[in-house]
Structure formats: structure tokens, C-alpha cells
Design an enzyme around this catalytic site. Structure first.
Site, mmCIF file in Angstrom:
data_model
loop_
_atom_site.group_PDB
_atom_site.id
_atom_site.type_symbol
_atom_site.label_atom_id
_atom_site.label_comp_id
_atom_site.label_asym_id
_atom_site.label_seq_id
_atom_site.Cartn_x
_atom_site.Cartn_y
_atom_site.Cartn_z
ATOM 1 N N SER A 165 0.830 -1.196 0.000
ATOM 2 C CA SER A 165 0.000 0.000 0.000
ATOM 3 C C SER A 165 0.871 1.256 0.000
ATOM 4 O O SER A 165 1.714 1.408 -0.882
ATOM 5 C CB SER A 165 -0.928 -0.047 1.220
ATOM 6 O OG SER A 165 -1.995 0.840 1.057
ATOM 7 N N ASP A 331 -8.562 -6.867 -4.445
ATOM 8 C CA ASP A 331 -8.148 -5.530 -3.983
ATOM 9 C C ASP A 331 -8.696 -4.491 -4.961
ATOM 10 O O ASP A 331 -8.215 -4.376 -6.085
ATOM 11 C CB ASP A 331 -6.620 -5.472 -3.916
ATOM 12 C CG ASP A 331 -6.094 -4.141 -3.370
ATOM 13 O OD1 ASP A 331 -6.898 -3.202 -3.199
ATOM 14 O OD2 ASP A 331 -4.880 -4.054 -3.125
ATOM 15 N N HIS A 364 -7.835 -5.440 -0.115
ATOM 16 C CA HIS A 364 -6.540 -4.776 -0.014
ATOM 17 C C HIS A 364 -5.720 -5.287 1.171
ATOM 18 O O HIS A 364 -4.503 -5.426 1.088
ATOM 19 C CB HIS A 364 -6.787 -3.265 0.118
ATOM 20 C CG HIS A 364 -5.541 -2.450 0.195
ATOM 21 N ND1 HIS A 364 -4.589 -2.454 -0.808
ATOM 22 C CD2 HIS A 364 -5.081 -1.603 1.149
ATOM 23 C CE1 HIS A 364 -3.606 -1.636 -0.461
ATOM 24 N NE2 HIS A 364 -3.877 -1.115 0.713
#
Lengths: 395, 209
Positions: A165, A331, A364
Site C-alpha cells: 500500500s 483488492d 486490499h
């Protein structure tokens, strides 16, 4: 000379600051960090944790870059929350990031609130917490700060830089800004730029914080309030984006919370509501609202190709770093298509790249969870890279 | 059926031949790297910097878990992303017949690589011909092991077909090797006339003019 964590070497420019989050590397007024916004930031504290042992050649260091609301406590017990570190399943003896083999470093990003300089730190000009007088920072600034730390630790080249991320953005930035210092890079569940949709979600979070009367124009630390409601709402909205429709459905469906039937009111009738409220209320105990503004802003500003006329392949031209790009099928915050753009750019630069998309329903957040294929991928990639780097096998 | 006759010492003969054609120290791209057999062979036997593109995500993940550099990609779609002459060798082994636009793919291969190595099953081998002639059915052979309704091989060709296709493409065939039914090298010349009847597999080394 190895720097002993926690030991104050007495220097002004470079030394250990006292903190509940020790060790903290301090860079003084004579070693400021020039930020992208043009401000010189000093003093600069970088709180960090290390695991494992740096080898004699200093060639086995792995830098973990943490995500938006995480921190340097990847394993072991967190001093603030008392909970186990966020990547405990990944980091430790015999684990993919094997502390018997590698020297693991993770630093709290600047702008953060777990020991590194950020909006909760004291502004030397006023003697009070920075609040909104803290300069706006970028992913590049975070990486430059980490580079100072890595240099201070006496490490010329990192064996690997890895993160998911926002951490993945830092990984890409590292490979771009310091290609010769990055032997291998593992950007996970990330993108080379922050999408309009993701900026939009961040803006919702920021507006929630700023709409809280207790935010006090960002000056709450000086006014003895905390915008807990706003920060909790920001977290609730963001948390939805970290999951997937399928994961939410599987976990909660339309199940009711502690009741037989709907209540015809606005209590948390549904389990999913109760869950989100819990996420919000625990988050505010460990995170600073202004930090949240600054870090989300840094992500929004991230566009790795911006300096290369928008051509990402140019950003990677001549790259010698070995890359392993990883994405997850469910995701939707950082979808596979965005990882694929990174891979295409790396291919166009004829860089050494592996790309794995992992089948997962967990959205995610899958990179933080027990995903056997993620483990197998990292083991395979790191082992091969370690062989190329000439790192000895353990045991 | 006994063990695949095209395999010797546990490895596919065409892959061993391909590996032997590669200069040590080269940069190699294997298009359609499958389970990574050639990449492993290259890693083990040649000092090369090799990568793979594989269409099946399962194959990719397995390859990366073994420490190979592989990306998920489609020869028909993704080769355009690669830089001109970015590699010393680009390899397409037993994959050409599964591509949607073989000529376009070959054009990309010789653009990306200083040399392209292409191997494919020869659809004009006499046994293939005999199978169609005598049974009236699509051939199922060790090199073409699929029934017609489940085969990924949508563009099968003969050695003659391939040579004809390359005419006018601005490429030079630097080397041609034919393998017989047992995976033995049967012919190596640049006028593969008889090979079209006798070779089970063909292997071409091409370069852009």
C-alpha cells in the site's frame, strides 16, 4: 561500527533521542531534511525498530516500509497498544522475512505519530506541537528520511525494500531515487500513482476529521481536545476500502448485532455497523488526526512518473534492481491493473521483474493476512535474490 | 503410452537444444515459460539473466516461488511493451501455435531480441498426415497431446508454412534444426524440404535483417 540501538552517542547532528518509542535517530539543526515543499525540517527524529543481525558485509538488510496507519513495530509487542506487531506472520526466525538470515529495519514515516517527527512533535520555533504548521510531506520525503537513517546505520545498499500500500509507494520511490541502494524491491498492493477514486476516499476522511469541532483548526493538542469522532469516521470509511464486498458478505452478511430483529432506529442493528464502529473507536486510541491528514495527503501527491513526463518506463530506465510486484484479485483500492502498469513500465525498461497476482477474497488488506501464496512468492523471490547477492543460507 | 519420447534425461530435448544455442552472459526472455523448465535449465547451465512471460497465473506464481523471474502476460498482447533489442535472445518454445496472431508475435520477437529462437510441432509430419488420411480424425500425438475440442493450439502449421510466412518479413533464418519423433536431431540445414515430412518438431534461430 554498529550503532547500538538505544545508546546515545552524544552527537548533536546524529544521535539517539529519548522516547517511549526508542530507538529514535535524531538529526539535528545542522543535518536538516530538505522537503519537496522547500522547507528544511530539523530537528528530525526517526523512530525505528530492527530485528535480526546485520552481517559483517552489511549486505543482508531489508527495509520494510509501512502502510498509512501502521508503524515500525512489525513484530514483537507494540508499546502503545500492547498487541503483536502488524507483520508478525511474515517477520521472524524461519518466516519469509527470516530474522535468522536478514537484518530487518522498519522506521515510522515522517509525518507519523509513533516517534518520528510529525504534526504531534514540538515545533522548535514555537515550543508547542506543530499541528498544521507542520510542512506538507510527500512519499519522496519519507524515503529521503529513511535514506538518512539507513546511511546512519552504516548500510550502503539495502538487500531489499519491501512494503504494501503506502509502503509499496515508498518501495517504488526508493527504487527511483536510490536505484544503486536497492538490490531488490517488493512493492505489494500498490500503484505508481494515487488514483482519483483513492484521492476521493481520502478527502472524505479528511473532511470528517476537519468537520469535528474538536479538531479546532488542527490546534487540538494545544486546546486539550481530540477530534475522535471525525477520526473514527475517517477510519470507518477507509476500512471499507481495505476489505472486499465478498469478505464483508462472508464475515457479516446481514446478520444483526445482539438482537433478534431490526430496531427501527439508528443503533448498530447490523454486525457490520458494530464492527466498523469498533474499528473507528480503537483506531483513535493509537493514531493522531493531523498525522492522518498529512499521510493521506502524501499518498494523494504520489505520482512516480510525474518527473518523467508521465512516462513510467522512463522512471525505471536502466534499473538494475530486481523487482517482485504483487497484487491481490479482490483488492479494489489498488487493483491488479495498477500493478500491471508498474510491471509494463518495468518490462519496457527491460528490468528484472516478477509479477504475481494472488487469488484472494480478502481485499486490499490481504497483504497483512495469512496468504500462503504470498508467503511462497516472497520466499522464492528473496531466496533467489539472496543467492544473487551472495547471502549465506541459514543452518 | 510410454514416457514422452521427446524427453531425454528428464528434460525436453528442444529445450536442451535451445539452451545450447544461448551465449553465456546473455539477457534472455522466454515467452510462454510455462512451469519454468527452460528458465531453470538456463539458470543451472548458462550464466544468463533470464526472465519469463507466462499466460497462466498459476504457472507464474509457481515459477516465482521457485525463484524465477516471471511475469503474467500474453504473447499476443504484451510483447509490444518490451523495448527494441532489449534482450539478446527471445525464446518462444512450443507456444507459437497457441498464439492468436503468430506472424505479429514473430515480428515482435525479432524486434525485441537480437535473436529469436522459435520451436513448434510440425503439423506436416508423416504420422500426422497419416492419422488424418487413415482415420479421418484430428491427430493426437506426443507433441500435440490434445483433442481438437480442448486444444490451446489454434494456429498449427508445418515447417514449410513457417518458412513461407517468414518470407517478406525482413528476417533471416540463421539456423534450422529438425527433431525426429524420438526428439533426436534429424536434420540441420537451411532448406528444410524433407524435414517437412520427417520432422516432429522444428527449431528456428531468426534475426531481423
Amino acid at each position: 561500527m554498529a550503532l547500538d540501538p538505544g545508546k546515545d552517542d552524544g552527537g548533536i547532528a546524529l544521535g539517539q533521542a529519548e522516547s517511549r518509542y526508542a530507538p529514535v535517530m535524531r538529526f539535528g539543526a545542522d543535518a536538516p531534511l530538505l522537503l519537496d515543499c522547500g522547507v528544511n525540517l530539523a530537528p528530525l527524529d526517526i523512530a525505528y525498530q530492527t530485528y535480526g543481525t546485520l552481517n559483517a558485509q552489511r549486505s543482508n538488510a531489508i527495509l520494510i516500509c509501512h502502510a498509512l496507519t501502521l508503524d515500525q513495530y512489525v513484530t514483537g509487542i507494540h508499546p502503545l497498544t500492547g498487541r503483536t506487531g502488524w507483520w508478525n506472520i511474515m517477520v521472524g526466525p524461519g518466516k519469509p522475512l527470516d530474522t535468522d538470515r536478514y537484518f530487518i529495519i522498519c522506521a515510522n514515516v515522517i509525518g507519523g505519530c509513533i516517534g518520528s517527527t510529525g504534526p504531534t512533535s514540538i515545533n522548535p520555533a514555537t515550543g508547542r506541537p506543530y499541528g498544521l504548521s507542520f510542512p506538507v510531506i510527500t512519499i519522496g520525503d519519507m524515503v529521503n528520511a529513511q535514506a538518512k537513517l539507513v546511511e546512519a546505520l552504516g548500510i550502503e545498499q539495502l538487500f531489499c525494500v519491501i512494503g504494501g500500500s503506502m509502503g509499496g509507494m515508498q518501495v517504488l520511490q526508493w527504487a527511483y531515487d536510490y536505484p544503486e541502494k536497492v538490490f531488490s524491491a517488493v512493492p505489494i498492493a500498490t500503484a505508481a500513482l494515487h488514483s482519483a477514486q483513492n484521492i476521493a476516499f481520502h478527502e472524505v476522511g479528511r473532511q470528517a476529521i476537519m468537520a469535528d469541532p474538536d479538531w479546532r483548526g488542527g490546534d487540538y493538542l494545544n486546546q486539550d481536545t481530540r477530534p475522535e469522532k471525525g477520526l473514527a469516521v475517517a477510519r470507518m470509511a477507509a476500512h471499507i476500502t481495505y476489505l472486499s464486498e465478498a469478505a464483508l458478505h462472508e464475515k457479516f452478511g446481514r446478520n444483526l448485532q445482539d438482537r433478534e430483529k431490526i430496531g427501527f432506529g439508528f443503533d448498530a442493528d447490523f454486525q457490520v455497523e458494530s464492527y466498523l464502529r469498533h474499528q473507528g473507536s480503537t483506531f483513535v486510541e493509537r493514531f493522531d488526526a493531523n498525522s492522518y491528514l498529512y499521510l493521506t495527503r502524501a499518498m494523494d501527491y504520489f505520482d512516480l512518473a510525474a518527473e518523467s513526463g508521465g512516462v513510467l518506463a522512463e522512471a525505471f530506465r536502466g534499473a538494475k534492481t530486481r523487482f517482485c510486484v504483487i497484487s491481490f484479485t479482490s483488492d479494489w483500492l489498488f487493483p491488479t491493473s495498477e500493478s500491471r502498469e508498474i510491471v509494463q513500465a518495468l518490462n519496457a525498461a527491460a528490468a528484472n521483474v516478477s509479477f504475481v497476482e494472488i487469488e484472494s477474497q480478502k481485499g486490499h488488506d490481504a497483504f497483512l493476512l495469512d496468504e500462503p501464496e504470498l508467503f511462497a512468492t516472497l520466499r522464492g523471490f528473496l531466496n533467489a535474490a539472496a543467492d544473487k547477492r551472495g547471502l549465506k543460507h541459514v543452518g | 503410452m510410454s514416457a514422452d519420447p521427446a524427453r531425454q534425461n528428464g528434460g525436453r530435448v528442444d529445450l536442451q537444444l535451445i539452451a545450447s544455442m544461448i551465449e553465456p552472459g546473455s539477457r534472455v526472455l522466454d515467452v510462454g515459460s510455462g512451469d519454468g523448465e527452460l528458465l531453470r535449465l538456463l539458470n543451472a547451465t548458462r550464466e544468463v539473466d533470464c526472465r519469463g512471460i507466462e499466460i497462466s497465473q498459476k504457472g507464474v506464481n509457481a515459477g516465482v516461488a521457485q525463484g524465477l523471474s516471471v511475469v503474467q502476460g500474453d504473447a499476443d498482447k504484451d510483447l509490444v511493451n518490451y523495448p527494441t533489442k532489449g534482450f539478446d535472445y527471445v525464446i518462444l518454445s512450443q507456444t507459437l501455435q497457441a498464439t492468436r496472431a503468430p506472424q505479429k508475435v514473430v515480428r515482435e520477437l525479432v524486434r525485441i531480441g537480437r535473436r529469436a529462437i522459435i520451436s513448434f510441432p510440425n503439423f506436416a509430419h508423416w504420422r500426422v498426415r497419416a492419422r488424418i488420411l487413415f482415420t479421418g480424425q484430428m491427430p493426437v500425438t506426443p507433441t500435440l497431446p490434445f483433442q481438437w475440442y480442448e486444444t490451446p493450439n489454434i494456429h498449427l502449421c508445418s515447417i514449410d508454412d513457417f518458412v513461407n510466412m517468414t518470407k517478406g518479413m525482413g528476417v533471416t533464418i540463421e539456423k534450422f534444426i529438425a527433431l525426429d519423433w524420438h526428439g533426436k536431431v534429424s536434420m540441420t540445414n537451411n532448406t528444410p524440404a524433407l524435414a517437412n515430412l520427417l520432422a516432429a518438431q522444428a527449431l528456428f534461430l531468426l534475426r531481423e535483417d
